[in-house]
Scaffold this motif. Structure first.
Motif, PDB file in Angstrom:
ATOM      1  N   ASP A 123      -1.544  10.905   5.307  1.00  0.00           N
ATOM      2  CA  ASP A 123      -1.880   9.773   5.867  1.00  0.00           C
ATOM      3  C   ASP A 123      -0.959   8.619   5.920  1.00  0.00           C
ATOM      4  O   ASP A 123      -1.255   7.512   6.457  1.00  0.00           O
ATOM      5  CB  ASP A 123      -2.951   8.952   4.845  1.00  0.00           C
ATOM      6  CG  ASP A 123      -4.283  10.027   4.595  1.00  0.00           C
ATOM      7  OD1 ASP A 123      -4.608  10.631   5.320  1.00  0.00           O
ATOM      8  OD2 ASP A 123      -4.727   9.969   3.268  1.00  0.00           O
ATOM      9  N   ARG A 124       0.420   9.014   5.940  1.00  0.00           N
ATOM     10  CA  ARG A 124       1.386   7.898   6.016  1.00  0.00           C
ATOM     11  C   ARG A 124       1.576   7.437   7.463  1.00  0.00           C
ATOM     12  O   ARG A 124       1.701   6.077   7.483  1.00  0.00           O
ATOM     13  CB  ARG A 124       2.665   8.474   5.605  1.00  0.00           C
ATOM     14  CG  ARG A 124       3.782   7.650   5.004  1.00  0.00           C
ATOM     15  CD  ARG A 124       4.888   8.022   4.122  1.00  0.00           C
ATOM     16  NE  ARG A 124       4.325   8.674   3.019  1.00  0.00           N
ATOM     17  CZ  ARG A 124       4.997   9.408   2.137  1.00  0.00           C
ATOM     18  NH1 ARG A 124       6.110   9.937   2.628  1.00  0.00           N
ATOM     19  NH2 ARG A 124       4.442   9.788   0.938  1.00  0.00           N
ATOM     20  N   THR A 141       0.816  -1.340   0.022  1.00  0.00           N
ATOM     21  CA  THR A 141      -0.014   0.006  -0.047  1.00  0.00           C
ATOM     22  C   THR A 141       0.960   1.336  -0.195  1.00  0.00           C
ATOM     23  O   THR A 141       1.818   1.190   0.645  1.00  0.00           O
ATOM     24  CB  THR A 141      -0.919  -0.046   1.231  1.00  0.00           C
ATOM     25  OG1 THR A 141      -0.040  -0.142   2.512  1.00  0.00           O
ATOM     26  CG2 THR A 141      -2.001  -1.044   1.241  1.00  0.00           C
ATOM     27  N   VAL A 142       0.397   2.308  -0.717  1.00  0.00           N
ATOM     28  CA  VAL A 142       0.954   3.662  -0.595  1.00  0.00           C
ATOM     29  C   VAL A 142       0.059   4.385  -0.256  1.00  0.00           C
ATOM     30  O   VAL A 142      -1.126   4.298  -0.251  1.00  0.00           O
ATOM     31  CB  VAL A 142       1.665   3.958  -1.883  1.00  0.00           C
ATOM     32  CG1 VAL A 142       2.665   3.065  -2.355  1.00  0.00           C
ATOM     33  CG2 VAL A 142       0.569   4.012  -3.079  1.00  0.00           C
ATOM     34  N   HIS A 143       0.527   5.626   0.401  1.00  0.00           N
ATOM     35  CA  HIS A 143      -0.407   6.573   1.148  1.00  0.00           C
ATOM     36  C   HIS A 143      -0.015   8.074   0.641  1.00  0.00           C
ATOM     37  O   HIS A 143       1.356   8.410   0.422  1.00  0.00           O
ATOM     38  CB  HIS A 143      -0.331   6.672   2.550  1.00  0.00           C
ATOM     39  CG  HIS A 143      -0.917   5.206   3.105  1.00  0.00           C
ATOM     40  ND1 HIS A 143       0.135   3.994   3.035  1.00  0.00           N
ATOM     41  CD2 HIS A 143      -1.852   4.723   3.678  1.00  0.00           C
ATOM     42  CE1 HIS A 143      -0.527   3.141   3.801  1.00  0.00           C
ATOM     43  NE2 HIS A 143      -1.685   3.490   4.001  1.00  0.00           N
ATOM     44  N   ASN A 195      -6.518   5.836   4.015  1.00  0.00           N
ATOM     45  CA  ASN A 195      -6.784   5.771   2.908  1.00  0.00           C
ATOM     46  C   ASN A 195      -5.598   5.039   1.846  1.00  0.00           C
ATOM     47  O   ASN A 195      -5.081   5.757   1.162  1.00  0.00           O
ATOM     48  CB  ASN A 195      -6.896   7.230   2.430  1.00  0.00           C
ATOM     49  CG  ASN A 195      -7.908   8.091   3.155  1.00  0.00           C
ATOM     50  OD1 ASN A 195      -8.947   7.705   3.213  1.00  0.00           O
ATOM     51  ND2 ASN A 195      -7.503   9.191   3.661  1.00  0.00           N
ATOM     52  N   PRO A 196      -5.337   3.791   2.245  1.00  0.00           N
ATOM     53  CA  PRO A 196      -4.456   3.170   1.462  1.00  0.00           C
ATOM     54  C   PRO A 196      -4.735   2.971  -0.175  1.00  0.00           C
ATOM     55  O   PRO A 196      -6.057   2.815  -0.482  1.00  0.00           O
ATOM     56  CB  PRO A 196      -4.345   1.819   2.182  1.00  0.00           C
ATOM     57  CG  PRO A 196      -5.808   1.627   2.440  1.00  0.00           C
ATOM     58  CD  PRO A 196      -6.146   2.972   2.939  1.00  0.00           C
ATOM     59  N   VAL A 197      -3.830   3.144  -0.908  1.00  0.00           N
ATOM     60  CA  VAL A 197      -3.904   2.674  -2.353  1.00  0.00           C
ATOM     61  C   VAL A 197      -3.084   1.399  -2.756  1.00  0.00           C
ATOM     62  O   VAL A 197      -1.772   1.598  -2.287  1.00  0.00           O
ATOM     63  CB  VAL A 197      -3.267   3.832  -3.253  1.00  0.00           C
ATOM     64  CG1 VAL A 197      -3.284   3.528  -4.768  1.00  0.00           C
ATOM     65  CG2 VAL A 197      -4.496   4.812  -2.860  1.00  0.00           C
ATOM     66  N   THR A 198      -3.595   0.508  -3.084  1.00  0.00           N
ATOM     67  CA  THR A 198      -3.145  -0.823  -3.304  1.00  0.00           C
ATOM     68  C   THR A 198      -2.126  -0.836  -4.468  1.00  0.00           C
ATOM     69  O   THR A 198      -2.684  -0.367  -5.497  1.00  0.00           O
ATOM     70  CB  THR A 198      -3.856  -2.116  -3.499  1.00  0.00           C
ATOM     71  OG1 THR A 198      -4.795  -1.983  -1.936  1.00  0.00           O
ATOM     72  CG2 THR A 198      -3.190  -3.362  -3.604  1.00  0.00           C
TER      73      THR A 198
END
Length: 407
Positions: A263-264, A257-259, A269-272
């Motif tokens: 949001d880190r 996941t990146v953020h 709100n993760p983006v896969t």
């Protein structure tokens, strides 16, 4: 190779309207050029020796025969008039400079947007990976004429010994890897980074494309903007980037996941993404390469194939080298003294490159070969020879500064 085209004339037509310069008038037909001129409001209300259509072709010819003086390029344009060439009065350097200023950059920019699209068709070898058209983004810089106007607008690089010798413009481009066709470009000051310029290019991306980019481009916001275009992405990231292993997949890649920055820490709100890691140990290179991609299913794109595919990113660097080293000439600077002329010249270079690459793609399709097997340098020489009376032109390039170049 295509034959030199001639624009048909009719009774009462101006001699200058019949100019034709081979492959360029085939790639950019006079009717289309006229449409673009009208669209950008650059048409004339009175007859001129250098009407806007002729000036567009002059800029293209100037970028095809880079390094030649204005009047030499104008003579080449006149040779395209065939039997009417005696009626063609070669304009002075000053008149050409004024005509370029009247034209401005907008017609060249619009012509690029109208014509320069990806070239590959389903039968084009080397342009596709499975269902995707492979494209890449990258940037470069171009040395400019050493003038106060260029310095103030574009800036110049700093070095350990002080300021650089020339102002520089930054160019970021989108290119189709298999054909080297540039279909998106943005020009900016040296202070504007590649990431900022690339944001303006994502509208040129389409679903069914797979965009390659090096680690200098990755950032969460930029990734999201590119992803929103509908294209799939395969970008290299830093080896120390925080990419937690969420699930290991059967091909050795893993989901992560990146953020966004805010949001880190909270991991909201993760983006896969899918991560592919590999080394080139067989070449003695122990560097860890880390790629992130929007293609999450390893059956659609196995990790080993994506690792091999990433090498195609070098094709855009080769493309930019074709423009800077072969078409423009090594160690030559752009001739334009003012920012409007610099941008006009850069789009002229890109348009000429597109015309040459379009011709190469047509030849590759005809022979059933990969366009990479054709020589850009050899094709460039053939295109230049198509201009009538080429023997009247000096075979060597003129050093920058030998001829005065207004604009």
């Amino acid at each position: 190779m295509a034959r030199v085209g001639q624009v048909k004339s009719s009774a009462g037509e101006r001699i200058s309207d019949r100019i034709a310069i081979g492959v360029l008038t085939q790639a950019f037909p006079p009717g289309l050029v006229d449409e673009v001129i009208a669209e950008t409001g650059r048409g004339e209300k009175r007859s001129r020796l250098l009407p806007a259509r002729v000036v567009v072709y002059f800029v293209l010819a100037m970028c095809l025969f880079f390094g030649q003086g204005y009047e030499e390029v104008a003579r080449l344009l006149g040779e395209g008039l065939g039997e009417g060439r005696r009626s063609w009065r070669v304009p002075t350097t000053a008149a050409i400079g004024r005509a370029r200023r009247r034209l401005g950059v907008e017609p060249l920019r619009v012509l690029f947007a109208r014509v320069c699209r990806p070239l590959a068709v389903p039968g084009t070898e080397g342009a596709w990976y499975r269902r995707w058209r492979v494209v890449a983004v990258d940037g470069t810089t171009l040395d400019l004429a050493d003038t106060e106007a260029n310095d103030e607008h574009f800036g110049r690089p700093g070095t350990g010994r002080g300021r650089g010798a020339f102002p520089q413009a930054r160019l970021v481009a989108l290119a189709e890897c298999g054909t080297h066709g540039v279909f998106g470009a943005e020009v900016g000051a040296l202070s504007v980074g590649e990431q900022a310029l690339s944001r303006r290019l994502f509208a040129r991306l389409r679903e069914g494309m797979l965009l390659l980019a090096d680690r200098g481009f990755y950032g969460f916001e930029l990734w999201q903007q590119a992803r929103a275009s509908g294209a799939d992405l395969l970008w290299r990231v830093r080896a120390n980037a925080a990419l937690p292993v969420v699930r290991v997949l059967e091909d050795g890649s893993y989901l992560s996941t990146v953020h966004a920055e805010q949001d880190r820490k909270s991991r909201r709100n993760p983006v896969t993404v899918r991560v592919v890691e590999y080394t080139l140990a067989r070449t003695g290179d122990a560097t860890l390469y880390r790629l992130v991609t929007t293609v999450l299913d390893p059956e659609q794109a196995p990790a080993a194939e994506l690792a091999a595919l990433y090498a195609q990113r070098w094709e855009i660097e080769t493309t930019l080298d074709e423009i800077k080293t072969h078409q423009r000439g090594p160690r030559l600077v752009l001739r334009s003294k003012y920012p409007w002329g610099v941008e006009q010249e850069i789009y002229g270079l890109l348009l000429v490159h597109h015309a040459i690459r379009q011709l190469m793609h047509q030849a590759a399709l005809h022979e059933g070969v990969d366009p990479d097997r054709l020589s850009f340098t050899r094709t460039l020489r053939v295109v230049r020879r198509q201009v009538p009376a080429q023997a009247g032109l000096s075979p060597r390039q003129t050093r920058q500064g030998t001829h005065p170049h207004p604009g």
